[in-house]
Design an enzyme around this catalytic site. Structure first.
Site, PDB file in Angstrom:
ATOM      1  N   LYS A 192       0.845  -1.209   0.000  1.00 27.70           N
ATOM      2  CA  LYS A 192       0.000   0.000   0.000  1.00 27.70           C
ATOM      3  C   LYS A 192       0.872   1.248   0.000  1.00 27.70           C
ATOM      4  O   LYS A 192       1.578   1.515   0.972  1.00 27.70           O
ATOM      5  CB  LYS A 192      -0.913   0.051   1.227  1.00 27.70           C
ATOM      6  N   GLY A 244       7.231   4.542   8.090  1.00 22.70           N
ATOM      7  CA  GLY A 244       6.352   5.678   8.353  1.00 22.70           C
ATOM      8  C   GLY A 244       6.644   6.274   9.714  1.00 22.70           C
ATOM      9  O   GLY A 244       7.769   6.164  10.218  1.00 22.70           O
ATOM     10  N   SER A 245       5.623   6.858  10.310  1.00 22.34           N
ATOM     11  CA  SER A 245       5.838   7.579  11.568  1.00 22.34           C
ATOM     12  C   SER A 245       5.971   6.615  12.755  1.00 22.34           C
ATOM     13  O   SER A 245       5.429   5.505  12.739  1.00 22.34           O
ATOM     14  CB  SER A 245       4.680   8.534  11.808  1.00 22.34           C
ATOM     15  N   THR A 246       6.664   7.083  13.762  1.00 19.42           N
ATOM     16  CA  THR A 246       6.844   6.285  14.974  1.00 19.42           C
ATOM     17  C   THR A 246       5.494   6.014  15.635  1.00 19.42           C
ATOM     18  O   THR A 246       5.245   4.923  16.140  1.00 19.42           O
ATOM     19  CB  THR A 246       7.810   7.019  15.925  1.00 19.42           C
ATOM     20  N   GLY A 249       3.831   3.288  13.763  1.00 22.15           N
ATOM     21  CA  GLY A 249       4.664   2.099  13.976  1.00 22.15           C
ATOM     22  C   GLY A 249       4.376   1.440  15.327  1.00 22.15           C
ATOM     23  O   GLY A 249       4.250   0.213  15.422  1.00 22.15           O
ATOM     24  N   GLU A 266      10.497   0.798  10.010  1.00 19.19           N
ATOM     25  CA  GLU A 266      11.443   1.872   9.704  1.00 19.19           C
ATOM     26  C   GLU A 266      10.703   3.159  10.038  1.00 19.19           C
ATOM     27  O   GLU A 266       9.772   3.533   9.325  1.00 19.19           O
ATOM     28  CB  GLU A 266      11.803   1.876   8.205  1.00 19.19           C
ATOM     29  N   CYS A 300      13.540  10.660   6.320  1.00 18.70           N
ATOM     30  CA  CYS A 300      13.523  10.127   7.688  1.00 18.70           C
ATOM     31  C   CYS A 300      14.888  10.298   8.349  1.00 18.70           C
ATOM     32  O   CYS A 300      14.972  10.506   9.555  1.00 18.70           O
ATOM     33  CB  CYS A 300      13.137   8.664   7.649  1.00 18.70           C
ATOM     34  N   GLU A 398      10.696  15.219  15.564  1.00 22.75           N
ATOM     35  CA  GLU A 398      10.916  15.166  14.118  1.00 22.75           C
ATOM     36  C   GLU A 398       9.976  16.158  13.434  1.00 22.75           C
ATOM     37  O   GLU A 398       8.779  16.147  13.679  1.00 22.75           O
ATOM     38  CB  GLU A 398      10.627  13.762  13.605  1.00 22.75           C
TER      39      GLU A 398
HETATM   40  P1  NAP Z   1       2.453   7.646   8.506  1.00 23.24           P
HETATM   41  O1  NAP Z   1       1.284   8.471   8.789  1.00 23.24           O
HETATM   42  O2  NAP Z   1       2.948   6.737   9.545  1.00 23.24           O
HETATM   43  O3  NAP Z   1       2.111   6.848   7.172  1.00 23.24           O
HETATM   44  C1  NAP Z   1       2.920   5.846   6.615  1.00 23.24           C
HETATM   45  C2  NAP Z   1       2.055   4.855   5.896  1.00 23.24           C
HETATM   46  O4  NAP Z   1       1.211   4.167   6.823  1.00 23.24           O
HETATM   47  C3  NAP Z   1       1.103   5.486   4.878  1.00 23.24           C
HETATM   48  O5  NAP Z   1       0.938   4.599   3.798  1.00 23.24           O
HETATM   49  C4  NAP Z   1      -0.166   5.599   5.685  1.00 23.24           C
HETATM   50  O6  NAP Z   1      -1.312   5.732   4.902  1.00 23.24           O
HETATM   51  C5  NAP Z   1      -0.146   4.325   6.473  1.00 23.24           C
HETATM   52  N1  NAP Z   1      -0.933   4.321   7.704  1.00 23.24           N
HETATM   53  C6  NAP Z   1      -1.401   5.380   8.426  1.00 23.24           C
HETATM   54  N2  NAP Z   1      -2.068   4.944   9.513  1.00 23.24           N
HETATM   55  C7  NAP Z   1      -2.013   3.587   9.495  1.00 23.24           C
HETATM   56  C8  NAP Z   1      -2.502   2.559  10.359  1.00 23.24           C
HETATM   57  N3  NAP Z   1      -3.181   2.828  11.473  1.00 23.24           N
HETATM   58  N4  NAP Z   1      -2.260   1.272  10.025  1.00 23.24           N
HETATM   59  C9  NAP Z   1      -1.562   0.963   8.918  1.00 23.24           C
HETATM   60  N5  NAP Z   1      -1.083   1.890   8.070  1.00 23.24           N
HETATM   61  C10 NAP Z   1      -1.291   3.186   8.347  1.00 23.24           C
HETATM   62  O7  NAP Z   1       3.692   8.501   8.104  1.00 23.24           O
HETATM   63  P2  NAP Z   1       3.760   9.653   7.042  1.00 23.24           P
HETATM   64  O8  NAP Z   1       3.338  10.923   7.657  1.00 23.24           O
HETATM   65  O9  NAP Z   1       3.059   9.237   5.829  1.00 23.24           O
HETATM   66  O10 NAP Z   1       5.324   9.650   6.742  1.00 23.24           O
HETATM   67  C11 NAP Z   1       6.245  10.396   7.453  1.00 23.24           C
HETATM   68  C12 NAP Z   1       6.921   9.566   8.535  1.00 23.24           C
HETATM   69  O11 NAP Z   1       7.556   8.415   7.993  1.00 23.24           O
HETATM   70  C13 NAP Z   1       8.008  10.335   9.236  1.00 23.24           C
HETATM   71  O12 NAP Z   1       7.890  10.180  10.621  1.00 23.24           O
HETATM   72  C14 NAP Z   1       9.291   9.675   8.741  1.00 23.24           C
HETATM   73  O13 NAP Z   1      10.378   9.766   9.570  1.00 23.24           O
HETATM   74  C15 NAP Z   1       8.873   8.296   8.505  1.00 23.24           C
HETATM   75  N6  NAP Z   1       9.728   7.664   7.504  1.00 23.24           N
HETATM   76  C16 NAP Z   1      10.680   6.760   7.930  1.00 23.24           C
HETATM   77  C17 NAP Z   1      11.532   6.150   7.014  1.00 23.24           C
HETATM   78  C18 NAP Z   1      12.562   5.153   7.435  1.00 23.24           C
HETATM   79  O14 NAP Z   1      13.126   4.472   6.588  1.00 23.24           O
HETATM   80  N7  NAP Z   1      12.852   4.988   8.689  1.00 23.24           N
HETATM   81  C19 NAP Z   1      11.406   6.442   5.648  1.00 23.24           C
HETATM   82  C20 NAP Z   1      10.447   7.363   5.257  1.00 23.24           C
HETATM   83  C21 NAP Z   1       9.610   7.958   6.209  1.00 23.24           C
HETATM   84  P3  NAP Z   1      -1.800   7.205   4.448  1.00 23.24           P
HETATM   85  O15 NAP Z   1      -0.732   7.812   3.645  1.00 23.24           O
HETATM   86  O16 NAP Z   1      -2.979   6.983   3.660  1.00 23.24           O
HETATM   87  O17 NAP Z   1      -2.055   7.965   5.720  1.00 23.24           O
END
Ligand code: NAP
Ligand code: MG
Length: 487
Positions: A192, A244-246, A249, A266, A300, A398
């Protein structure tokens, strides 16, 4: 007007020619879900708009997968599993090689699409994202028939259906990081992409059709957080890989606890860059610019905390301001653009809240780039703060935007203690001309990746992942394969 005249015309002085990447990419009015080898309408009957964050123009309508759609995708992956796992590994490798080659052939289209849907400068999607995407498939194609060498003395077997959820900052690259090792190890996938950046994953699905990947081996379903949650909770998903976000996660870790599913996370970061007085300062400045203003800070592992040795602080701050002034902000499709659009209005508001909080807590904002910003779209000028205390929210949380917190230190011990004073541990940078200091500091930094006299260098053969609240598990290299096999 002559060529020379047209180049010197305009209120800002120099105007550049339009980038060749302005080629139109064929974007469909709407996209279905990619399940069992073909695109289908969502059973949920729901769709959402995906927009270009640099223009606010709607690019397409994307399907929102509901529970029945998630179920269909997982069923397809489950059904395809045994055939894919039984395939001769060298045959699996051929599919991965074909995917990689087709990505190279379509890389211009994919780069433009990535930039249009996500807002990152074309020079990044063209020169960084796409080459790495292809590299990940090539690299893992090489592993497909050599897994016995990756795990000597053991017999690695596929895990089964992998549910993979990725964010919006490197949409196609994160898809490649997840899919390539899973497929090489004989698993099938349900992926996804993030809601705001689904298009490149859907064009990747077209590539899977073109190269005749067996139906069901990869299923790409679009949607929001609930779709992601439904994938994670599906009983037939045996392995969950999330970037994605902590916050999300942690939620996923709770939801898979006790189910026996394998999980890799991650997550976020608040990575430090440490510059010692003996560093090559101009080189370090370039590294810092690349570490925080690259991809608008939507990285990230962005080097969002800068620790400068006190004796060179004034020089570093002056040079940083000078360099920041010359960054070109604007049209992400222009090949000369350094800083593109913020991915969404929601993210822009988050970043603005942090910038306000920095000022409210008494830090000093440096926002010296005065270029006019486009009227439409989501824009944030790159900036940095000085006078930052470790307790300030901009030093702790962050931001995921082009905002840097600059702090000073006197001794290596102090730099180390302050750099490690964070719940995160994704990456770090060390800048010094003294080799022994590099090894000493790098060894003691709690970070999954430590770059020395460089930053943000990625390679498919090099494992990437975090410590502490930045997550667990590695992606890339031999270590990255571990998540996709069982013994
Ligand atoms: P996010 O809200 O955690 O979203 C990441 C993914 O998870 C998206 O596809 C999101 O869908 C989905 N998602 C949201 N809520 C969910 C749930 N309850 N269950 C399952 N999936 C769910 O993060 P973001 O705001 O999109 O991305 C930014 C964050 O990602 C930052 O904190 C960044 O540090 C982190 N990141 C980490 C890395 C790494 O390699 N460590 C790499 C890139 C980004 P939707 O988009 O539809 O909300
Ligand atoms: Mg978009």
């Amino acid at each position: 007007m002559t060529g020379v005249d047209s180049h010197t015309a305009g209120t800002t002085g120099w105007e550049y020619s339009p980038a060749p990447e302005r080629t139109r990419v064929a974007i469909k009015d709407e996209y279905g879900l990619f399940i069992n080898g073909s695109f289908c309408a969502p059973k949920s009957r729901r769709r959402f708009d995906t927009i270009n964050p640099a223009t606010e123009e709607t690019l397409s309508r994307v399907a929102e997968a509901g529970p029945a759609d998630v179920n269909a995708a997982v069923e397809a992956a489950k059904a395809a599993g045994p055939g894919w796992a039984r395939l001769k590994p060298s045959e699996r490798a051929k599919f991965l090689f074909r995917i990689a080659r087709r990505i190279q052939e379509r890389s211009r289209e994919l780069a433009v699409l990535e930039t249009m849907d996500g807002g990152k400068p074309i020079k990044e999607s063209r020169d960084i994202d796409l080459p790495l995407v292809a590299q990940h498939f090539f690299y893992h194609a090489g592993w497909a028939d050599k897994l016995a060498y990756a795990f000597p003395g053991r017999t690695p077997r596929p895990v089964g259906v992998c549910g993979q959820i990725i964010p919006w900052n490197f949409p196609l690259l994160m898809a490649a990081w997840k899919l390539a090792p899973a497929l090489a190890c004989g698993n099938t996938c349900v992926l996804k992409p993030a809601e705001t950046t689904s298009l490149t994953a859907l064009h990747l699905a077209e590539i899977f059709q073109e190269i005749e990947l067996p139906p069901g081996v990869v299923n790409i379903i679009t949607g929001a957080g609930e779709t992601g949650a439904a994938i994670v909770e599906h009983p037939d998903v045996k392995k969950v890989a999330f970037t994605g976000s902590t916050e999300v996660g942690k939620h996923l870790a709770r939801s898979v606890a006790g189910t026996g599913k394998k999980l890799t996370l991650e997550l976020g970061g608040k990575s430090p860059n440490i510059i010692f007085a003996d560093a090559a300062i101009d080189q370090a400045i370039e590294g810092i610019v690349a570490s925080i203003w690259f991809n608008q800070g939507h990285v990230c592992c962005a080097g969002s905390r800068l620790f400068v040795q006190e004796s060179i602080a004034d020089e570093v701050i002056d040079k940083l301001a000078h360099r920041m002034r010359s960054l070109r902000i604007g049209d992400p499709l222009d090949k000369n653009t350094d800083v593109g659009a913020i991915n969404s209005s929601t993210q822009l508001k988050t970043i603005e809240r942090y910038i306000d909080a920095g000022g409210d807590e008494g830090a000093v904002l440096h926002e010296v780039n005065e270029q006019p910003l486009p009227d439409k779209g989501y824009w944030c000028r790159p900036c940095f703060f000085t006078g930052v205390q470790p307790s300030h929210v901009i030093a702790r949380e962050e931001i995921f935007g082009p905002v840097l917190s600059v702090m000073t230190f006197r001794t290596p011990e102090e730099a180390l203690a302050r750099a490690n004073n964070t719940p995160y541990g994704l990456a770090a940078g060390v800048w010094t001309n003294t080799g022994s200091k590099i090894f000493e500091i790098a060894r003691k930094l709690d970070a999954g990746v430590v770059w020395c006299n460089t930053y943000n260098k990625f390679d498919a053969s090099s494992p990437f992942g975090g410590f502490k609240e930045s997550g667990f598990g590695r992606e890339g290299g031999r270590h990255g394969l571990r998540a996709y096999v069982k013994f």
